[in-house]
Motif scaffolding. Structure first.
Motif, PDB file in Angstrom:
ATOM      1  N   LEU A   1     102.978  63.301 128.865  1.00 46.64           N
ATOM      2  CA  LEU A   1     104.045  62.258 129.238  1.00 46.64           C
ATOM      3  C   LEU A   1     105.788  63.050 129.606  1.00 46.64           C
ATOM      4  O   LEU A   1     105.463  63.681 130.712  1.00 46.64           O
ATOM      5  CB  LEU A   1     104.109  60.757 129.452  1.00 46.64           C
ATOM      6  CG  LEU A   1     104.676  60.290 130.351  1.00 46.64           C
ATOM      7  CD1 LEU A   1     104.416  59.990 131.520  1.00 46.64           C
ATOM      8  CD2 LEU A   1     104.567  58.765 129.617  1.00 46.64           C
ATOM      9  N   PHE A   2     105.994  63.098 128.430  1.00 44.85           N
ATOM     10  CA  PHE A   2     107.439  63.958 128.439  1.00 44.85           C
ATOM     11  C   PHE A   2     107.745  65.230 128.832  1.00 44.85           C
ATOM     12  O   PHE A   2     108.629  65.416 129.852  1.00 44.85           O
ATOM     13  CB  PHE A   2     108.388  63.826 127.241  1.00 44.85           C
ATOM     14  CG  PHE A   2     108.516  62.201 126.895  1.00 44.85           C
ATOM     15  CD1 PHE A   2     109.565  61.478 127.850  1.00 44.85           C
ATOM     16  CD2 PHE A   2     108.261  61.512 125.794  1.00 44.85           C
ATOM     17  CE1 PHE A   2     110.127  60.148 127.792  1.00 44.85           C
ATOM     18  CE2 PHE A   2     108.855  60.636 125.282  1.00 44.85           C
ATOM     19  CZ  PHE A   2     109.420  59.579 126.411  1.00 44.85           C
TER      20      PHE A   2
ATOM     21  N   SER B   1     105.056  66.640 131.897  1.00 44.77           N
ATOM     22  CA  SER B   1     104.779  66.749 132.786  1.00 44.77           C
ATOM     23  C   SER B   1     106.458  66.230 133.192  1.00 44.77           C
ATOM     24  O   SER B   1     106.687  66.658 134.912  1.00 44.77           O
ATOM     25  CB  SER B   1     104.024  65.673 133.240  1.00 44.77           C
ATOM     26  OG  SER B   1     103.908  64.261 132.495  1.00 44.77           O
ATOM     27  N   LEU B   2     106.578  64.875 132.891  1.00 46.57           N
ATOM     28  CA  LEU B   2     108.095  64.405 133.552  1.00 46.57           C
ATOM     29  C   LEU B   2     109.393  65.775 133.783  1.00 46.57           C
ATOM     30  O   LEU B   2     109.571  66.022 134.998  1.00 46.57           O
ATOM     31  CB  LEU B   2     108.265  63.024 133.212  1.00 46.57           C
ATOM     32  CG  LEU B   2     107.798  62.274 133.259  1.00 46.57           C
ATOM     33  CD1 LEU B   2     108.269  61.009 132.008  1.00 46.57           C
ATOM     34  CD2 LEU B   2     107.921  61.478 134.527  1.00 46.57           C
ATOM     35  N   TYR B   3     109.268  66.452 132.412  1.00 46.87           N
ATOM     36  CA  TYR B   3     110.346  67.734 132.411  1.00 46.87           C
ATOM     37  C   TYR B   3     110.346  68.984 133.922  1.00 46.87           C
ATOM     38  O   TYR B   3     110.779  68.862 134.123  1.00 46.87           O
ATOM     39  CB  TYR B   3     110.194  68.169 130.909  1.00 46.87           C
ATOM     40  CG  TYR B   3     111.112  69.355 131.234  1.00 46.87           C
ATOM     41  CD1 TYR B   3     112.777  69.331 131.065  1.00 46.87           C
ATOM     42  CD2 TYR B   3     110.830  70.775 131.028  1.00 46.87           C
ATOM     43  CE1 TYR B   3     113.332  70.388 130.925  1.00 46.87           C
ATOM     44  CE2 TYR B   3     111.760  71.952 130.696  1.00 46.87           C
ATOM     45  CZ  TYR B   3     112.923  71.084 130.997  1.00 46.87           C
ATOM     46  OH  TYR B   3     113.941  72.724 130.905  1.00 46.87           O
TER      47      TYR B   3
ATOM     48  N   ILE C   1     108.146  68.011 136.291  1.00 47.70           N
ATOM     49  CA  ILE C   1     107.965  68.063 137.336  1.00 47.70           C
ATOM     50  C   ILE C   1     109.509  67.818 138.131  1.00 47.70           C
ATOM     51  O   ILE C   1     110.412  67.484 139.099  1.00 47.70           O
ATOM     52  CB  ILE C   1     108.020  66.045 137.842  1.00 47.70           C
ATOM     53  CG1 ILE C   1     106.341  66.018 137.991  1.00 47.70           C
ATOM     54  CG2 ILE C   1     107.877  65.002 138.970  1.00 47.70           C
ATOM     55  CD1 ILE C   1     105.358  64.827 137.201  1.00 47.70           C
ATOM     56  N   VAL C   2     110.385  66.972 137.184  1.00 49.51           N
ATOM     57  CA  VAL C   2     111.838  66.652 137.614  1.00 49.51           C
ATOM     58  C   VAL C   2     112.757  68.275 138.035  1.00 49.51           C
ATOM     59  O   VAL C   2     113.557  68.467 138.890  1.00 49.51           O
ATOM     60  CB  VAL C   2     112.700  65.980 136.297  1.00 49.51           C
ATOM     61  CG1 VAL C   2     114.478  66.046 136.655  1.00 49.51           C
ATOM     62  CG2 VAL C   2     112.830  64.492 136.732  1.00 49.51           C
TER      63      VAL C   2
END
Length: 67
Positions: free
Chosen positions: A50-51, A53-55, A57-58
């Motif tokens: 999760l972290f 993929s969020l990294y 994406i941002v």
């Protein structure tokens, strides 16, 4: 008018208790999963994914290109 300001002064405590209750209600099942070793690895892997993929994406949203 005194009653009005008394209610207004209680509002910040109400908001804090709502957020704390939401956080505890949401996170409590995850803590119960961490008691078992098998699910401990699964939850850790999912949180890491999760972290990451969020990294990504941002980073793409901000326009940084992978090099």
């Amino acid at each position: 008018m005194y009653n009005f300001w008394g209610n207004i002064s209680k509002f910040p405590r109400f908001i804090i208790s709502v957020f704390a209750g939401f956080f505890l209600t949401t996170v409590y099942p995850v803590f119960r999963l961490l008691t078992n070793t098998k699910t401990n690895y699964l939850v850790g892997t999912l949180v890491l994914f999760l972290f990451l993929s969020l990294y990504a994406i941002v980073k793409l949203m901000l326009g940084y290109v992978y090099e």
